[in-house]
Design a protein around this motif. Structure first.
Motif, short mmCIF file in Angstrom:
data_model
loop_
_atom_site.label_atom_id
_atom_site.label_comp_id
_atom_site.label_asym_id
_atom_site.label_seq_id
_atom_site.Cartn_x
_atom_site.Cartn_y
_atom_site.Cartn_z
N LEU A 201 -2.78 6.20 1.56
CA LEU A 201 -4.07 5.88 2.15
C LEU A 201 -4.77 7.16 2.59
N SER B 236 -7.27 3.53 -0.69
CA SER B 236 -5.85 3.20 -0.68
C SER B 236 -5.31 3.09 -2.09
N ILE C 96 0.86 -1.18 0.00
CA ILE C 96 0.00 0.00 0.00
C ILE C 96 0.89 1.23 0.00
#
Length: 306
Positions: free
Chosen positions: A248, A277, A245
């Protein structure tokens, strides 16, 4: 983007678990039975053996090997101690084993159950899919809809146990909103979804430049982030744990929730957190898709000219 909150499933027929040291791989389906009550002769059933604490792993393996040798079909095992690998290595017939089940005495016996263990670096596929659960347990469309949040919470787990109990035996099952762990260049910061969007964003800022964000296993936020990773892993061919990731965003939101026991269609507005995300993947798989599309277009153009 997804909206994350705690989910309450009334009269749930499923429970799940995800240990760190499972044994074996694959999917096993059968009826739960205590190790000491395992029949010595085959009666046409498949069994998931429940092994409580205090059972020596060598005795457990011997008892299961003896039962299998006399025609009993054992398709999986659930163990209280962290002996999954030790038992697996001594079995003549290899089966998936989930261990570290703390409250093993609460596992209902004589019920249909499924045990799934994935290879290291991979995640389960059947028990984290509502349609997979529906196939395993023969669920109706309404039952499948009811257990969908639990299946989603198992996305990203390497192993799991799911047991079906008669309706009404399990009054309520909660899937928590969960926690996010930010891995940054400066710090590792853990934040609860229940703290709200502002606290989540402050936690990400304290972590520094974001390297990865991990959702707590068995929760709604874990299901969201792990599901995103799984979808991209399937699309790009990359390993599940190679996808990270990169950014976010959290925003407070209101969610319409059906009121239990109220007039049909009545809703109540409850708090939740909307999470968006961005995921990092290698460019190479995406480039391969683009190259394949270009070749297909060129081939089609050549056929048109001809």
């Amino acid at each position: 983007m997804d909206v994350i909150s705690e989910t309450v499933i009334t009269e749930s027929s499923m429970i799940g678990h995800n240990p760190d040291t499972p044994g074996g791989t694959g999917l096993g389906i059968g009826t739960t039975v205590q190790l000491d009550e395992l029949p010595d002769t085959c009666d046409g059933q498949d069994y998931i053996v429940v092994i409580p604490e205090g059972t020596d792993y060598e005795w457990a393996a011997y008892r299961m090997n003896r039962a299998c040798g006399q025609g009993c079909s054992i398709t999986g095992a659930i163990v209280q101690k962290d002996d999954g690998v030790l038992i697996y290595n001594r079995l003549q017939r290899k089966i998936p084993i989930v261990d570290e089940v703390a409250y093993i005495e609460k596992i209902p016996l004589g019920k249909r159950a499924a045990v799934e263990v994935a290879l290291p670096g991979h995640v389960i596929r059947t028990l984290s899919n509502p349609y997979g659960l529906a196939t395993v347990f023969g669920l109706t469309p309404e039952e499948t809809k009811r257990i969908a949040p639990i299946a989603r919470a198992l996305v990203g787990n390497r192993s799991a146990v799911v047991i079906r109990t008669p309706q009404g035996e399990v009054i309520e099952r909660k899937v928590e909103a969960g926690r996010i762990t930010f891995h940054g260049q400066r710090n590792k910061v853990e934040v609860s979804i229940n703290d709200g969007a502002d606290i989540i964003m402050q936690g990400m800022e304290r972590a520094g430049q974001l390297l990865d964000a991990v959702g707590e296993a068995g929760t709604n936020v874990g299901g969201m982030l792990n599901g995103l990773r799984q979808n991209l892993a399937d699309a790009t061919g990359q390993p599940f744990d190679a996808i990270t990731i990169g950014d976010l965003l959290a925003v407070d939101a209101m969610i319409p929730v059906s009121v239990s026991g109220a007039i049909a269609g009545e809703l109540s507005m409850e708090s939740g957190v909307a999470i968006a995300s961005m995921v990092k993947t290698e460019r190479v798989p995406v480039q391969k898709v683009a190259q394949a599309a270009v070749k297909a277009f060129e081939k089609m153009a050549t056929q048109v000219k001809a």
